[in-house]
Design a protein around this motif. Structure first.
Motif, PDB file in Angstrom:
ATOM      1  N   VAL A 211      25.024 -28.894  31.468  1.00  0.00           N
ATOM      2  CA  VAL A 211      25.853 -28.121  32.041  1.00  0.00           C
ATOM      3  C   VAL A 211      24.701 -28.044  33.114  1.00  0.00           C
ATOM      4  CG1 VAL A 211      27.681 -27.725  31.636  1.00  0.00           C
ATOM      5  CG2 VAL A 211      25.926 -26.310  31.406  1.00  0.00           C
ATOM      6  N   HIS A 212      24.536 -27.918  34.436  1.00  0.00           N
ATOM      7  CA  HIS A 212      23.327 -26.827  34.827  1.00  0.00           C
ATOM      8  C   HIS A 212      24.476 -26.494  36.385  1.00  0.00           C
ATOM      9  CE1 HIS A 212      20.850 -30.357  34.311  1.00  0.00           C
ATOM     10  NE2 HIS A 212      21.888 -30.991  33.932  1.00  0.00           N
ATOM     11  N   GLY A 213      23.235 -25.192  36.601  1.00  0.00           N
ATOM     12  CA  GLY A 213      23.655 -24.186  36.953  1.00  0.00           C
ATOM     13  C   GLY A 213      25.459 -23.573  36.334  1.00  0.00           C
ATOM     14  N   GLU A 214      25.876 -22.790  37.418  1.00  0.00           N
ATOM     15  CA  GLU A 214      27.473 -22.223  36.990  1.00  0.00           C
ATOM     16  C   GLU A 214      27.821 -23.440  36.670  1.00  0.00           C
ATOM     17  OE1 GLU A 214      26.910 -17.841  39.257  1.00  0.00           O
ATOM     18  OE2 GLU A 214      28.444 -19.620  40.474  1.00  0.00           O
ATOM     19  N   HIS A 215      29.080 -22.645  35.789  1.00  0.00           N
ATOM     20  CA  HIS A 215      29.698 -23.629  35.386  1.00  0.00           C
ATOM     21  C   HIS A 215      31.264 -22.736  34.821  1.00  0.00           C
ATOM     22  CE1 HIS A 215      31.666 -27.231  33.036  1.00  0.00           C
ATOM     23  NE2 HIS A 215      31.816 -26.463  32.417  1.00  0.00           N
ATOM     24  N   THR A 216      32.674 -23.260  35.124  1.00  0.00           N
ATOM     25  CA  THR A 216      33.644 -22.454  34.739  1.00  0.00           C
ATOM     26  C   THR A 216      33.852 -23.121  33.574  1.00  0.00           C
ATOM     27  OG1 THR A 216      34.292 -22.469  36.632  1.00  0.00           O
ATOM     28  CG2 THR A 216      35.816 -21.997  35.079  1.00  0.00           C
ATOM     29  N   LEU A 217      33.824 -21.481  32.816  1.00  0.00           N
ATOM     30  CA  LEU A 217      35.143 -21.857  31.077  1.00  0.00           C
ATOM     31  C   LEU A 217      36.197 -22.309  31.010  1.00  0.00           C
ATOM     32  CD1 LEU A 217      32.452 -19.645  29.688  1.00  0.00           C
ATOM     33  CD2 LEU A 217      32.213 -21.707  29.377  1.00  0.00           C
ATOM     34  N   ARG A 218      36.377 -22.551  30.169  1.00  0.00           N
ATOM     35  CA  ARG A 218      37.895 -23.039  29.755  1.00  0.00           C
ATOM     36  C   ARG A 218      38.256 -22.572  29.082  1.00  0.00           C
ATOM     37  NH1 ARG A 218      40.008 -24.872  34.673  1.00  0.00           N
ATOM     38  NH2 ARG A 218      38.823 -26.445  35.678  1.00  0.00           N
ATOM     39  N   HIS A 219      39.321 -21.883  28.366  1.00  0.00           N
ATOM     40  CA  HIS A 219      39.879 -21.645  27.033  1.00  0.00           C
ATOM     41  C   HIS A 219      39.944 -22.964  26.169  1.00  0.00           C
ATOM     42  CE1 HIS A 219      42.601 -19.398  23.761  1.00  0.00           C
ATOM     43  NE2 HIS A 219      43.283 -20.462  23.865  1.00  0.00           N
ATOM     44  N   GLY A 220      39.071 -22.886  24.937  1.00  0.00           N
ATOM     45  CA  GLY A 220      38.639 -23.587  23.567  1.00  0.00           C
ATOM     46  C   GLY A 220      36.973 -24.602  23.751  1.00  0.00           C
ATOM     47  N   ASP A 221      36.924 -24.308  24.863  1.00  0.00           N
ATOM     48  CA  ASP A 221      34.953 -24.463  25.212  1.00  0.00           C
ATOM     49  C   ASP A 221      34.498 -24.708  24.948  1.00  0.00           C
ATOM     50  OD1 ASP A 221      36.216 -25.761  27.834  1.00  0.00           O
ATOM     51  OD2 ASP A 221      34.812 -25.215  28.978  1.00  0.00           O
ATOM     52  N   VAL A 222      33.615 -25.530  23.624  1.00  0.00           N
ATOM     53  CA  VAL A 222      32.365 -25.139  22.533  1.00  0.00           C
ATOM     54  C   VAL A 222      31.230 -25.187  23.320  1.00  0.00           C
ATOM     55  CG1 VAL A 222      31.411 -25.850  21.348  1.00  0.00           C
ATOM     56  CG2 VAL A 222      34.021 -25.596  21.565  1.00  0.00           C
ATOM     57  N   VAL A 223      30.407 -24.029  23.236  1.00  0.00           N
ATOM     58  CA  VAL A 223      29.205 -23.685  24.121  1.00  0.00           C
ATOM     59  C   VAL A 223      28.134 -23.838  23.511  1.00  0.00           C
ATOM     60  CG1 VAL A 223      27.545 -21.885  25.714  1.00  0.00           C
ATOM     61  CG2 VAL A 223      30.642 -22.669  25.580  1.00  0.00           C
ATOM     62  N   GLU A 224      26.682 -24.830  23.767  1.00  0.00           N
ATOM     63  CA  GLU A 224      25.772 -24.697  22.704  1.00  0.00           C
ATOM     64  C   GLU A 224      24.283 -24.385  23.371  1.00  0.00           C
ATOM     65  OE1 GLU A 224      25.888 -28.587  20.305  1.00  0.00           O
ATOM     66  OE2 GLU A 224      27.027 -29.048  21.586  1.00  0.00           O
ATOM     67  N   VAL A 225      23.605 -23.427  22.736  1.00  0.00           N
ATOM     68  CA  VAL A 225      22.670 -22.789  23.539  1.00  0.00           C
ATOM     69  C   VAL A 225      21.778 -22.545  22.613  1.00  0.00           C
ATOM     70  CG1 VAL A 225      23.807 -20.703  24.031  1.00  0.00           C
ATOM     71  CG2 VAL A 225      22.107 -21.992  25.765  1.00  0.00           C
ATOM     72  N   ALA A 226      20.145 -22.702  22.600  1.00  0.00           N
ATOM     73  CA  ALA A 226      19.103 -22.006  21.628  1.00  0.00           C
ATOM     74  C   ALA A 226      19.407 -21.458  20.191  1.00  0.00           C
ATOM     75  CB  ALA A 226      19.228 -20.441  22.368  1.00  0.00           C
ATOM     76  N   GLY A 227      19.820 -22.923  19.842  1.00  0.00           N
ATOM     77  CA  GLY A 227      20.352 -23.037  18.731  1.00  0.00           C
ATOM     78  C   GLY A 227      21.691 -22.228  18.053  1.00  0.00           C
ATOM     79  N   ILE A 228      22.314 -21.560  18.800  1.00  0.00           N
ATOM     80  CA  ILE A 228      23.822 -21.437  18.299  1.00  0.00           C
ATOM     81  C   ILE A 228      24.804 -22.232  19.043  1.00  0.00           C
ATOM     82  CG2 ILE A 228      23.090 -18.973  18.198  1.00  0.00           C
ATOM     83  CD1 ILE A 228      24.362 -18.032  20.682  1.00  0.00           C
ATOM     84  N   THR A 229      26.221 -22.107  18.595  1.00  0.00           N
ATOM     85  CA  THR A 229      27.365 -23.125  19.209  1.00  0.00           C
ATOM     86  C   THR A 229      28.552 -21.621  19.292  1.00  0.00           C
ATOM     87  OG1 THR A 229      26.527 -25.087  17.924  1.00  0.00           O
ATOM     88  CG2 THR A 229      28.744 -24.388  18.585  1.00  0.00           C
ATOM     89  N   MET A 230      29.075 -21.865  19.334  1.00  0.00           N
ATOM     90  CA  MET A 230      30.024 -20.527  20.365  1.00  0.00           C
ATOM     91  C   MET A 230      31.829 -21.529  20.515  1.00  0.00           C
ATOM     92  SD  MET A 230      28.308 -18.702  22.505  1.00  0.00           S
ATOM     93  CE  MET A 230      27.364 -19.244  24.081  1.00  0.00           C
TER      94      MET A 230
END
Length: 244
Positions: A211-230
């Motif tokens: 994703v680039h810039g702001e991205h709306t999060l929705r229930h259940g989304d999996v986010v990966e950044v800087a070596g962590i997954t949440m």
């Protein structure tokens, strides 16, 4: 009364996320705000752009203007490009909150019920406004850490700005040896949440897609950044009290 009385300059009460408060005089216009040292008000905050916003005068009216910042400028929790300032307006820039005081004494009569007031240099919301906001704050974002090194397995996103990184004021604290001071920002906008990059340039994946810039999060989304997954979830406040 003296005929040469001069109204005092406007001021900003600057409230840092760590709890400190200082008062800054808006001594000249335009008055610039940002992270760089050449601003009139410099904020040590990685969620603040180098030149983030400014206060300017149009005729006899003061406005706050966003300078195309990464994370936006908010007045009374509404994102603005430009907004006329009123006494006691709350300006949010990054993780800092600025209370605008016009040409009025701190001991002036308080505004009508429902408006923001200043008491002991702390923003107080009247009972009327608190009741109005309750309906819009019934749900809160939560992230569950699926993998990676953090100081907790789960985080409540109760702040307007939640930094992800290794710096002291980060909400989601990264603990690895090479963890960046700041990797991403999760912003709360009304009932919704958005994830956005910081100037560190760390790549963000949501459900496996960059994703680039702001991205709306929705229930259940999996986010990966800087070596962590949440995993991002939305839960009701009534079912489980908010912890700080």
């Amino acid at each position: 009364m003296s005929q040469n009385h001069i109204a005092p300059s406007p001021t900003l009460l600057v409230k840092a996320p760590q709890g400190g408060v200082r008062e800054i005089e808006v001594s000249r216009l335009p008055f610039t705000i940002g992270r760089r040292d050449d601003n009139d008000l410099s904020l040590e905050d990685l969620a603040v752009s180098g030149h983030h916003a400014r206060i300017a005068r149009v005729q006899e009216v003061l406005f706050v203007e966003d300078l195309t910042s990464t994370n936006g400028t908010f007045v009374n929790e509404q994102k603005v490009d430009r907004r006329q300032l009123q006494d006691a307006d709350s300006i949010r820039i990054g993780t800092h909150r600025l209370i605008f005081r016009g040409n009025h004494s701190m001991q002036a009569d308080p505004p009508p019920a429902g408006d923001l007031m200043i008491a002991d240099k702390t923003v107080v919301v009247s009972e009327t406004r608190a009741g109005e906001r309750l309906a819009s704050e019934q749900k809160v974002g939560v992230v569950e850490i699926l993998s990676g090194k953090t100081d907790h397995p789960q985080y409540r996103l109760t702040k307007h700005i939640s930094l992800i990184g290794a710096q002291d004021d980060a909400v989601i604290t990264l603990t690895g040896w090479f963890a960046p001071k700041t990797a991403a920002v999760i912003s709360r906008r009304g009932d919704g949440y958005l994830v956005s990059p910081t100037e560190s340039g760390k790549r963000i994946l949501v459900n496996g897609r960059p994703v680039h810039g702001e991205h709306t999060l929705r229930h259940g989304d999996v986010v990966e950044v800087a070596g962590i997954t949440m995993r991002f979830l939305v839960r009701g406040l009534k079912k489980s009290p908010v912890s700080r």
